[in-house]
Design an enzyme around this catalytic site. Structure first.
Site, PDB file in Angstrom:
ATOM      1  N   GLY A  36       0.721  -1.316  -0.038  1.00 10.05           N
ATOM      2  CA  GLY A  36      -0.087  -0.020   0.062  1.00 10.05           C
ATOM      3  C   GLY A  36       0.889   1.232   0.037  1.00 10.05           C
ATOM      4  N   ARG A  64      -0.645  -6.881  -4.616  1.00  9.41           N
ATOM      5  CA  ARG A  64      -0.878  -8.414  -4.850  1.00  9.41           C
ATOM      6  C   ARG A  64       0.225  -9.207  -5.468  1.00  9.41           C
ATOM      7  NH1 ARG A  64      -4.134  -6.721  -1.488  1.00  9.41           N
ATOM      8  NH2 ARG A  64      -5.994  -5.554  -2.041  1.00  9.41           N
ATOM      9  N   ASP A 111       5.595  -4.785   5.557  1.00  6.91           N
ATOM     10  CA  ASP A 111       5.964  -5.818   6.259  1.00  6.91           C
ATOM     11  C   ASP A 111       5.894  -6.983   4.943  1.00  6.91           C
ATOM     12  OD1 ASP A 111       5.916  -7.530   8.678  1.00  6.91           O
ATOM     13  OD2 ASP A 111       4.271  -8.518   7.760  1.00  6.91           O
ATOM     14  N   THR A 168       6.029  -6.554   1.667  1.00  9.85           N
ATOM     15  CA  THR A 168       7.069  -6.389   0.501  1.00  9.85           C
ATOM     16  C   THR A 168       8.466  -6.783   1.298  1.00  9.85           C
ATOM     17  OG1 THR A 168       5.468  -4.542  -0.373  1.00  9.85           O
ATOM     18  CG2 THR A 168       8.071  -4.781  -0.973  1.00  9.85           C
ATOM     19  N   THR A 227       5.130   2.301   5.893  1.00 10.91           N
ATOM     20  CA  THR A 227       3.885   1.888   6.219  1.00 10.91           C
ATOM     21  C   THR A 227       3.434   3.076   7.363  1.00 10.91           C
ATOM     22  OG1 THR A 227       2.314   0.254   7.385  1.00 10.91           O
ATOM     23  CG2 THR A 227       4.510   0.195   7.991  1.00 10.91           C
ATOM     24  N   ASP A 259       0.984   2.109   9.084  1.00  5.36           N
ATOM     25  CA  ASP A 259       0.596   1.481  10.412  1.00  5.36           C
ATOM     26  C   ASP A 259       1.537   1.492  11.241  1.00  5.36           C
ATOM     27  OD1 ASP A 259      -1.727   0.618   8.995  1.00  5.36           O
ATOM     28  OD2 ASP A 259      -1.483  -1.339   8.880  1.00  5.36           O
ATOM     29  N   ASP A 272       4.378  -0.547  11.935  1.00 10.72           N
ATOM     30  CA  ASP A 272       4.226  -1.878  12.461  1.00 10.72           C
ATOM     31  C   ASP A 272       5.385  -2.797  12.241  1.00 10.72           C
ATOM     32  OD1 ASP A 272       3.495  -2.501   9.950  1.00 10.72           O
ATOM     33  OD2 ASP A 272       1.896  -3.560  10.306  1.00 10.72           O
ATOM     34  N   ARG A 319      -3.943  -2.701  10.712  1.00 11.80           N
ATOM     35  CA  ARG A 319      -4.527  -4.024  10.820  1.00 11.80           C
ATOM     36  C   ARG A 319      -4.223  -4.828  12.007  1.00 11.80           C
ATOM     37  NH1 ARG A 319      -5.344  -5.521   5.430  1.00 11.80           N
ATOM     38  NH2 ARG A 319      -5.435  -7.950   5.920  1.00 11.80           N
TER      39      ARG A 319
HETATM   40  O1  F6P Z   1      -0.895  -1.555   5.734  1.00  9.87           O
HETATM   41  C1  F6P Z   1      -1.230  -0.327   5.466  1.00  9.87           C
HETATM   42  C2  F6P Z   1      -2.722  -0.543   5.285  1.00  9.87           C
HETATM   43  O2  F6P Z   1      -3.152   0.725   4.811  1.00  9.87           O
HETATM   44  C3  F6P Z   1      -3.468  -1.357   6.287  1.00  9.87           C
HETATM   45  O3  F6P Z   1      -3.903  -0.602   7.613  1.00  9.87           O
HETATM   46  C4  F6P Z   1      -4.926  -1.575   5.455  1.00  9.87           C
HETATM   47  O4  F6P Z   1      -5.453  -2.628   5.929  1.00  9.87           O
HETATM   48  C5  F6P Z   1      -4.227  -1.905   4.393  1.00  9.87           C
HETATM   49  O5  F6P Z   1      -3.115  -1.078   3.944  1.00  9.87           O
HETATM   50  C6  F6P Z   1      -5.267  -1.658   3.260  1.00  9.87           C
HETATM   51  O6  F6P Z   1      -4.474  -2.196   1.938  1.00  9.87           O
HETATM   52  P1  F6P Z   1      -5.455  -2.052   0.572  1.00  9.87           P
HETATM   53  O7  F6P Z   1      -5.502  -0.568   0.087  1.00  9.87           O
HETATM   54  O8  F6P Z   1      -4.492  -2.984  -0.195  1.00  9.87           O
HETATM   55  O9  F6P Z   1      -6.866  -2.358   0.649  1.00  9.87           O
END
Ligand code: F6P
Length: 364
Positions: A11, A75, A116, A118, A138, A140, A142, A184
């Site tokens: 992301g 993906r 995480d 990647t 990220t 997040d 994390d 997440r």
């Molecule tokens: O990992 C970052 C994040 O923003 C998460 O908090 C979230 O669940 C995810 O990406 C969403 O990803 P996508 O845009 O692929 O749905």
């Protein structure tokens, strides 16, 4: 070091362009080294037009821009990639193709900017001979081994502003506003924005909640004459003994898409208190737009440090922030223990002291 490549995976996070710019400028100025950009994460190695030269002109003006000029893909795991063979969808390991491309292109290093997922791919590519250098990103926050990732500060500011804006409308209408924030498995955005934005209830993945304690907090506020409440909930928060709420199931290639916890919590609050409860899902607004000064600064320092690490031949490692300094740590160590909110940290203690509910115990 003559030629390196850079890709952004997973992301997007505000600050990715600042990393790319710092990599290109540092490589050119300090090492007279050419940089190739890889389109759409690891996918760029699999098509015919996935790599292109990045020079000073290509990165001019991108420092304040959100997103990534390289594109991204979350993906695109080369070890488990969905492809169509004879009309059937199958999962294949195409990692060797990446290795072969890197050899053919005579790349001295591949800088992988990602979260995480990647960075785990980068860690797996290293033993098969791909000269990877990691840069953690990220919103997040994390990733282990680094105090902070870029993107987090920008997301935090967006979330805090949303909480500020919700306060006035919640108060005007005597409502409970439940805001769903990203996160997440780690509740850093929700905890920190919840504190900064004055939430009354904070629900994070690290502290499973019980709906009765949330109701208890809201009722106490009503009894004391405050007829509105703000609930900040991380998308990965769950009830004690319950499951994470997903809006799309995952499989061997795709991670589940989280979403829906705020609606569940709001419905329960309305049912049990008869107070009107409304839901806001902040979603990708947290990832978009211009990065804060903090994120631009950290991203720039990470990008430049990644090039220095590549020049030293420090493959299989990642740049990180520790005690305010940029350091290098092995991807193995960084990914060994994921970073989560310490439930005994001072921020949690402070929040509890202020009367904020985490939905796990009665509040004073
Ligand atoms: O990992 C970052 C994040 O923003 C998460 O908090 C979230 O669940 C995810 O990406 C969403 O990803 P996508 O845009 O692929 O749905």
């Amino acid at each position: 070091m003559k030629r390196i490549a850079i890709l952004t995976g997973g992301g997007d996070a505000p600050g990715l362009n600042a990393v790319i710019r710092a990599v290109v400028k540092t490589a050119a100025n300090q090492y007279n080294c050419e940089v190739m950009g890889v389109r759409d994460g690891f996918d760029g190695f699999l098509g015919d037009y996935g790599l292109f030269p990045l020079d000073a002109a290509a990165v001019r003006g991108i420092l304040p821009r959100g997103g990534t000029i390289l594109g991204s893909a979350n993906r695109g795991n080369p070890f488990a990639r969905k492809v169509i063979r004879a009309g059937r969808e199958v999962v294949e390991d195409v990692s060797q193709k990446i290795k072969d491309n890197i050899t053919d292109l005579k790349l001295d290093a591949l800088i992988v900017v990602g979260g995480d997922g990647t960075l785990r791919i980068a860690r797996e590519l290293f033993p098969i001979g791909v000269p990877v250098i990691g840069v953690p990103k990220t919103i997040d926050n994390d990733i282990g081994g680094t105090e902070c990732t870029f993107g987090f500060d920008t997301a935090l500011n967006v979330a805090t502003e949303a909480l500020d804006r919700l306060h006035s409308t919640a108060e005007a209408h005597h409502r409970v506003m439940v805001i769903e924030l990203m996160g997440r498995e780690a509740g850093f955005i929700t905890l920190t924005a919840g504190l900064a934005g004055g939430a009354d209830v904070i629900l994070i993945p690290e502290i499973p909640f019980t709906i009765e304690y949330i109701i208890d907090k809201i009722k106490k506020r009503t009894e004391r004459g405050t007829h509105f409440s703000i609930v900040a909930v991380a998308e990965g928060a769950r009830r004690k003994g319950g499951e994470i709420i997903v809006s799309r199931m995952g499989d061997e290639v795709y991670t589940p898409r989280l979403g829906g916890i705020a609606v569940r919590v709001a419905d329960e609050i309305t049912r049990l208190t008869k107070i009107e409860s409304r839901v806001i899902v902040l979603g990708h607004l947290q990832r978009g737009g211009t990065p804060t000064a903090f994120d631009r600064d950290l991203a720039t320092r990470f990008g430049a440090a990644a090039v220095r690490l590549a020049a030293e031949g420090g493959y299989g490692q990642m740049v990180a922030l520790q005690q305010g300094k940029i350091v290098n740590i092995s991807l193995e160590d960084a990914l060994a223990v994921p970073k989560r909110v310490d439930v005994n940290c001072d921020a949690i203690q402070t929040a509890r002291g202020l009367g904020i509910s985490f939905g796990d115990s009665p509040v004073i």
